[in-house]
Scaffold this active site. Sequence first.
Site, PDB file in Angstrom:
ATOM      1  CB  SER A  98      88.663  18.454  25.052  1.00 32.27           C
ATOM      2  OG  SER A  98      89.461  19.590  24.850  1.00 32.27           O
ATOM      3  CG  ASP A 222      95.607  18.465  29.509  1.00 38.66           C
ATOM      4  OD1 ASP A 222      96.072  18.930  28.451  1.00 38.66           O
ATOM      5  OD2 ASP A 222      94.416  18.142  29.641  1.00 38.66           O
ATOM      6  CG  HIS A 250      93.904  17.562  25.994  1.00 33.80           C
ATOM      7  ND1 HIS A 250      93.328  18.148  27.107  1.00 33.80           N
ATOM      8  CD2 HIS A 250      93.072  17.838  24.948  1.00 33.80           C
ATOM      9  CE1 HIS A 250      92.206  18.756  26.749  1.00 33.80           C
ATOM     10  NE2 HIS A 250      92.022  18.576  25.446  1.00 33.80           N
TER      11      HIS A 250
END
Length: 268
Positions: A98, A222, A250
């Site tokens: 991320s 996601d 995610h």
Amino acid sequence: MTPNLQKKNNISIEGNTNAAKTIVFANGFGTDQTSWNNVKQAFKDDYRLVLFDNVGGGNADLNAYSPIKYNTLNTYADDLLAIAADLELEDAVVVAHSVSSMITLLASVKDPKYFSKVVFVGASPRYLNDEHEQYTGGFNQPALDSMYEAMTTNYYAWASGFSSVAMDNPDKPELGAHFAGTLSAIRPDIALAVAKVIFESDIRKEITKFQKNTLLLQTQHDIAVPSEVAEYLHHNINGSTLQYLDAKGHFPHISAPQEVIKAVKSFI
């Protein structure tokens, strides 16, 4: 390792500490280095492993956090470079989730010598849609404002709800609960400030300066990073490889660690 730096970022050095190659695992917002527990085991015999917590989260030194200093991802990139310099990393592999993907990208653009290959899991250079540039980031400003409002009104209720939606593995509620735990451990005012920095960041201009062998890992669905974002990164990072995992949500390194392990091993 400098004790102050170790305390600041809660740095752990594990695996085969005599190995010639190092893998750095960098976690995303709301998680800490324990998010890599099920992935790192596959690499502990052959690599030196470096894990850390970003300032403001996990067991990083709370006193190191300042909303003024950490109002840009560049500060986190400087922290990563400080860790790399202190550990004298050379041609390390970074596996980043991320926001830490873009932190790694910024660090690599500033000083490319420390890293050779990077794996970006669920990465996004900009979360906000940009109609002017015909860019789909997945969020509009009212949606973000609504999220900030929910975080401000009842942070722990928001953390619980957001965790299960972002994990997107309803058949494994314990995974969402684990994320809710690390998210709830962050001081609410810090979480809100960091979320604003992340969700309103725009790293698109830096991508063209980035020259590393890159693997992009994206799940089938996601909520935080739509497939258009993964395709955008793939198109704009020269020579990158985009791989869709047989996973949802995610956090594939938590929900589908074997998928991530297989992809990373074949890449490095």
